[in-house]
Write an enzyme that holds these catalytic residues in place. Structure first.
Site, PDB file in Angstrom:
ATOM      1  N   CYS A 138       0.822  -1.214   0.000  1.00 35.44           N
ATOM      2  CA  CYS A 138       0.000   0.000   0.000  1.00 35.44           C
ATOM      3  C   CYS A 138       0.858   1.267   0.000  1.00 35.44           C
ATOM      4  O   CYS A 138       1.452   1.619   1.020  1.00 35.44           O
ATOM      5  CB  CYS A 138      -0.924  -0.012   1.219  1.00 35.44           C
ATOM      6  SG  CYS A 138      -1.910   1.485   1.390  1.00 35.44           S
ATOM      7  N   CYS A 141      -0.286   4.082   2.335  1.00 34.94           N
ATOM      8  CA  CYS A 141       0.045   3.853   3.753  1.00 34.94           C
ATOM      9  C   CYS A 141       1.536   4.074   4.009  1.00 34.94           C
ATOM     10  O   CYS A 141       1.917   4.668   5.006  1.00 34.94           O
ATOM     11  CB  CYS A 141      -0.280   2.421   4.170  1.00 34.94           C
ATOM     12  SG  CYS A 141      -1.770   1.738   3.476  1.00 34.94           S
ATOM     13  N   ASP A 142       2.373   3.553   3.143  1.00 29.90           N
ATOM     14  CA  ASP A 142       3.803   3.460   3.466  1.00 29.90           C
ATOM     15  C   ASP A 142       4.728   4.347   2.625  1.00 29.90           C
ATOM     16  O   ASP A 142       5.922   4.435   2.917  1.00 29.90           O
ATOM     17  CB  ASP A 142       4.264   1.991   3.333  1.00 29.90           C
ATOM     18  CG  ASP A 142       3.525   1.084   4.313  1.00 29.90           C
ATOM     19  OD1 ASP A 142       3.133   1.575   5.384  1.00 29.90           O
ATOM     20  OD2 ASP A 142       3.333  -0.105   4.005  1.00 29.90           O
TER      21      ASP A 142
END
Ligand code: NDP
Length: 311
Positions: A138, A141-142
């Site tokens: 993701c 997200c990261d």
């Protein structure tokens, strides 16, 4: 009723942010929810590292810790959280029935499905080894952790294209590795990717090995499937974006699914094709896929279940 059969006003299947939020609301509404956590208690967040975009955690929190806190909050109001898997459901008549792998049959007046989706992975040994240490499913997200660094993403669909352009804003260079010489993504997304100067397309190529050491990922070996030539890319992050699979196997034939097997809900609600069965989180959303949106729909599902039971 056999001794392994019990009744519940509200059965929640799945335990990510959607399931736990539904549990918090359902428990506070006195529905005495029973939750089966499923195969991966806590859901996809338990395979991420730091979560920095969930409101209320200004310093960030790890995915597994955040899910523990959600669980604690759901239990505080009386949710029965069980570490098992629901293996079979029958929604053909009310009350609904569900069988779990602990041998119990639950006869439920309402059901909230929050089984989520699973990212597809390449299946490389090294991909597993560096999961959460430079390998991610993701970018939203990261991606932030790789600001100013070089990264690679594999995939040629809309998700990969969207994530590549997102990463390109943060990272110095983004290699986009695709197994063919044409992207599957929409024309608009293709145009964006191909016109972003710091995205380099690696066509006709497949990742062969994620390279790294104790500090995490240091590179990616890709092989051109046409020429057989290998190339090592030096980078610190490797994103896999080859699609997601909704966890809906046990619901096939029970509720309406779309052509990608996600559960269909009535727009603006969590109502499925069966009255009294609600779906929230990634199992019915392949667009936003965020913890906070999953939690939001979990809240909606519990409120809708409460109204349904009160009706
Ligand atoms: P897709 O299934 O559309 O694309 C998956 C990509 O990964 C394909 O390019 C595929 O290659 C590649 N792939 C699959 N398996 C492997 C493998 N083992 N090794 C290497 N590459 C592999 O998934 P997406 O998640 O991109 O999209 C899912 C759906 O959601 C689509 O309908 C998409 O349009 C939609 N979506 C829409 C968005 C939007 O409108 N903004 C944003 C994101 C998704 P190949 O092409 O060769 O098959």
């Amino acid at each position: 009723m056999s001794e392994n059969t019990e009744t519940a006003r509200c059965l929640i299947i799945g335990s990510g942010p959607a399931g736990y939020t539904a549990a918090i609301y359902a428990a506070r509404a006195d529905l005495k929810p029973v939750m089966y956590q499923g195969m991966q208690p806590g859901g996809q967040l338990t395979i991420t590292t730091e979560v920095e975009n969930f409101p209320g955690y200004p310093k960030g929190i790890t995915g597994p810790e955040m899910m523990e806190e959600f669980k604690e909050q759901a239990e505080r109001f009386g949710t029965q959280v069980r570490g098992g898997v629901v293996t079979e459901v029958d929604f053909s008549k009310r009350p609904f029935t569900a069988k779990a792998d602990d041998g119990r049959t639950i006869v439920a007046e309402s059901v909230i499905i929050a089984t989520g989706a699973s990212a597809k992975w390449l299946g490389l040994e090294s991909e597993k080894k560096f999961m959460g240490m430079g390998v991610s499913g993701c970018a939203t997200c990261d991606g932030f952790f790789y600001r100013g660094q070089d990264v690679a993403i594999v995939g040629g669909g809309d998700t990969a294209a969207e994530e590549a352009t997102y990463l390109a804003k943060l990272c110095r260079k983004v290699y986009m590795v695709h197994r063919r010489s044409e992207l599957r993504a929409s024309k608009a997304m293709q145009h964006k990717v191909l016109n972003t100067p710091n995205i380099e397309m690696i066509w006709d190529s497949a990742p062969e090995e994620v390279l790294g050491d104790e500090s995490g990922v240091t590179g990616l070996r890709v092989r051109n499937v046409k020429t057989g030539e290998a190339r090592d890319l030096a980078l610190m992050g490797f994103f896999v974006a080859i699609g997601h699979k909704p966890n809906t196997d046990i619901f096939t034939g029970q509720v309406e699914l779309d052509d990608q097997a996600y559960i269909k809900t009535k727009p603006g609600t969590t109502q499925t094709s069966i009255d009294g069965v609600f779906a929230c989180g990634d199992v019915q959303d392949h667009h936003y896929r965020q913890a906070v949106t999953a939690a939001g729909t979990g809240c909606m599902a519990a409120i809708e279940a409460e109204r349904f039971l009160g009706a």
